[in-house]
Scaffold this motif. Structure first.
Motif, mmCIF file in Angstrom:
data_model
loop_
_atom_site.group_PDB
_atom_site.id
_atom_site.type_symbol
_atom_site.label_atom_id
_atom_site.label_comp_id
_atom_site.label_asym_id
_atom_site.label_seq_id
_atom_site.Cartn_x
_atom_site.Cartn_y
_atom_site.Cartn_z
ATOM 1 N N VAL A 1 -3.219 5.962 -10.236
ATOM 2 C CA VAL A 1 -4.516 5.307 -10.359
ATOM 3 C C VAL A 1 -4.407 3.820 -10.032
ATOM 4 N N LYS A 2 -3.438 3.152 -10.617
ATOM 5 C CA LYS A 2 -3.302 1.708 -10.386
ATOM 6 C C LYS A 2 -2.990 1.377 -8.933
ATOM 7 N N ASN A 3 -2.276 2.278 -8.257
ATOM 8 C CA ASN A 3 -1.963 2.057 -6.851
ATOM 9 C C ASN A 3 -3.024 2.627 -5.911
ATOM 10 N N LYS A 4 -4.119 3.135 -6.515
ATOM 11 C CA LYS A 4 -5.253 3.669 -5.749
ATOM 12 C C LYS A 4 -4.809 4.716 -4.719
ATOM 13 N N VAL A 5 -3.945 5.606 -5.180
ATOM 14 C CA VAL A 5 -3.444 6.676 -4.310
ATOM 15 C C VAL A 5 -4.572 7.664 -4.035
ATOM 16 N N ASP A 6 -4.795 7.962 -2.765
ATOM 17 C CA ASP A 6 -5.804 8.938 -2.343
ATOM 18 C C ASP A 6 -5.063 10.098 -1.686
ATOM 19 N N LEU A 7 -4.770 11.121 -2.466
ATOM 20 C CA LEU A 7 -3.984 12.250 -1.960
ATOM 21 C C LEU A 7 -4.703 12.988 -0.839
ATOM 22 N N GLU A 8 -6.008 13.092 -0.933
ATOM 23 C CA GLU A 8 -6.773 13.772 0.113
ATOM 24 C C GLU A 8 -6.664 13.020 1.441
ATOM 25 N N ALA A 9 -6.792 11.701 1.394
ATOM 26 C CA ALA A 9 -6.678 10.900 2.616
ATOM 27 C C ALA A 9 -5.265 10.976 3.179
ATOM 28 N N ASP A 10 -4.282 10.975 2.282
ATOM 29 C CA ASP A 10 -2.886 11.098 2.721
ATOM 30 C C ASP A 10 -2.662 12.424 3.441
ATOM 31 N N PHE A 11 -3.199 13.483 2.868
ATOM 32 C CA PHE A 11 -3.019 14.814 3.454
ATOM 33 C C PHE A 11 -3.705 14.905 4.814
ATOM 34 N N LYS A 12 -4.883 14.325 4.927
ATOM 35 C CA LYS A 12 -5.598 14.332 6.206
ATOM 36 C C LYS A 12 -4.791 13.599 7.272
ATOM 37 N N HIS A 13 -4.266 12.430 6.920
ATOM 38 C CA HIS A 13 -3.482 11.636 7.873
ATOM 39 C C HIS A 13 -2.206 12.384 8.266
ATOM 40 N N LEU A 14 -1.515 12.951 7.271
ATOM 41 C CA LEU A 14 -0.290 13.699 7.540
ATOM 42 C C LEU A 14 -0.592 14.894 8.437
ATOM 43 N N SER A 15 -1.656 15.608 8.155
ATOM 44 C CA SER A 15 -2.021 16.788 8.956
ATOM 45 C C SER A 15 -2.277 16.417 10.409
ATOM 46 N N GLU A 16 -2.976 15.306 10.613
ATOM 47 C CA GLU A 16 -3.260 14.861 11.983
ATOM 48 C C GLU A 16 -1.971 14.543 12.734
ATOM 49 N N LEU A 17 -1.044 13.896 12.060
ATOM 50 C CA LEU A 17 0.236 13.560 12.692
ATOM 51 C C LEU A 17 1.025 14.822 13.040
ATOM 52 N N LEU A 18 1.050 15.769 12.105
ATOM 53 C CA LEU A 18 1.813 17.001 12.346
ATOM 54 C C LEU A 18 1.202 17.816 13.486
ATOM 55 N N LYS A 19 -0.112 17.870 13.529
ATOM 56 C CA LYS A 19 -0.782 18.658 14.566
ATOM 57 C C LYS A 19 -0.625 18.046 15.953
ATOM 58 N N SER A 20 -0.264 16.771 16.006
ATOM 59 C CA SER A 20 -0.077 16.119 17.301
ATOM 60 C C SER A 20 1.287 16.445 17.913
ATOM 61 N N LEU A 21 2.159 17.034 17.101
ATOM 62 C CA LEU A 21 3.496 17.367 17.584
ATOM 63 C C LEU A 21 3.529 18.785 18.140
ATOM 64 N N HIS A 22 4.498 19.035 18.977
ATOM 65 C CA HIS A 22 4.691 20.374 19.519
ATOM 66 C C HIS A 22 6.003 20.913 18.959
ATOM 67 N N ASN A 23 5.855 21.722 17.915
ATOM 68 C CA ASN A 23 7.037 22.298 17.276
ATOM 69 C C ASN A 23 6.790 23.780 17.040
ATOM 70 N N ARG A 24 7.833 24.583 17.232
ATOM 71 C CA ARG A 24 7.700 26.032 17.078
ATOM 72 C C ARG A 24 7.270 26.402 15.662
ATOM 73 N N ILE A 25 6.473 27.466 15.569
ATOM 74 C CA ILE A 25 6.117 28.046 14.280
ATOM 75 C C ILE A 25 6.928 29.325 14.129
ATOM 76 N N VAL A 26 7.732 29.397 13.085
ATOM 77 C CA VAL A 26 8.648 30.513 12.886
ATOM 78 C C VAL A 26 8.605 30.938 11.417
ATOM 79 N N PHE A 27 9.289 32.027 11.110
ATOM 80 C CA PHE A 27 9.382 32.449 9.717
ATOM 81 C C PHE A 27 10.377 31.534 9.009
#
Length: 250
Positions: free
Chosen positions: A90-116
């Motif tokens: 709370v004191k550091n004003k952490v926004d987990l939803e915004a973090d997840f959105k940013h992380l997701s965008e970065l990951l989706k920009s990469l080309h990496n195999r999807i495997v089991f």
């Protein structure tokens, strides 16, 4: 595939499986060259398991993290837990939803195999048989289709341990490159090119960040629900700090 114990029976909320010879690794043995080689072999075999095309639609990092985020508690049951949560998130004003959105965008920009993937290759989930010099993986609770590099990066993060984790123990650039080189030689079944190795090494930090975020939100949920005597909240804070350390450089 010889990657896990055989299943003999399934019943409501449980299974009966065979016994695997071996001892769990620790933060020292996981770095032994012959064990690293065995892990690379086993991981490559697992990642080569054939899958149906429709199974590769969405990497599990997105759906599983979403599930945990949806269950992060609004409040904790003790004053101590709540105060500690507030003092950091709370004191550091952490926004987990915004973090997840940013992380997701970065990951989706990469080309990496999807495997089991296993998705939880901490040292306690890897058994080493000194007689056969082979490793087996256990605890497939989080196994699912995922980015190939998530499994590897998540394993690297676990070099730091669980109790009082020390992430300075995680592989440096040379160790990371050596691991990727070995792993790809088994996965591709031929020696990888220098460019193939370099591309994966360059992407590893972002997947390490994804791993830290995933286990951070997992820990925030466990801090509310688990009856195990473990400081999940402190673990969640530590993993989030590591996530920020990496992601702020992106």
């Amino acid at each position: 595939m010889g990657l896990a114990a055989p299943i003999f029976a399934r019943f409501h909320n449980g299974i009966i499986c065979g016994y695997l010879e071996g001892s769990c690794l620790d933060i020292n043995s996981v770095k032994e060259p012959k064990i690293v080689d065995a892990i690379c072999q086993a991981m490559a075999r697992m990642h080569r398991i054939p899958v149906e095309k429709h199974q590769t639609s969405e990497p599990a990092i997105f759906s599983k993290t979403r599930d945990f985020l949806d269950n992060v508690p609004n409040s904790y049951q003790t004053t101590d837990l709540q105060q500690r949560f507030d003092d950091y998130f709370v004191k550091n004003k952490v926004d987990l939803e915004a973090d997840f959105k940013h992380l997701s965008e970065l990951l989706k920009s990469l080309h990496n195999r999807i495997v089991f993937c296993h998705n939880d290759l901490l040292v306690f989930n890897i058994l080493y048989n000194s007689k056969s010099e082979q490793v087996h993986f256990i605890d497939y609770e989080y196994a699912d289709m995922n980015f190939q590099l998530f499994d590897i990066a998540n394993h690297f993060n676990e070099y730091g341990g669980v109790d009082n984790p020390d992430y300075s123990l995680c592989p440096n650039t040379d160790e990371t490159r050596s691991f990727i080189q070995k792993y790809l030689s088994y996965y591709l079944e031929h020696e990888p090119s220098s460019d193939e190795v370099s591309r994966m090494v360059e992407q590893i930090p972002l997947f390490e960040a994804a791993s830290h975020f995933f286990w951070s939100v997992w820990a925030l949920v466990q801090a509310k629900n688990s009856v195990i005597q473990f400081d999940y909240l402190e673990y969640g804070i530590t993993r989030y700090q590591m996530f920020r350390k990496i992601i702020d450089q992106k």
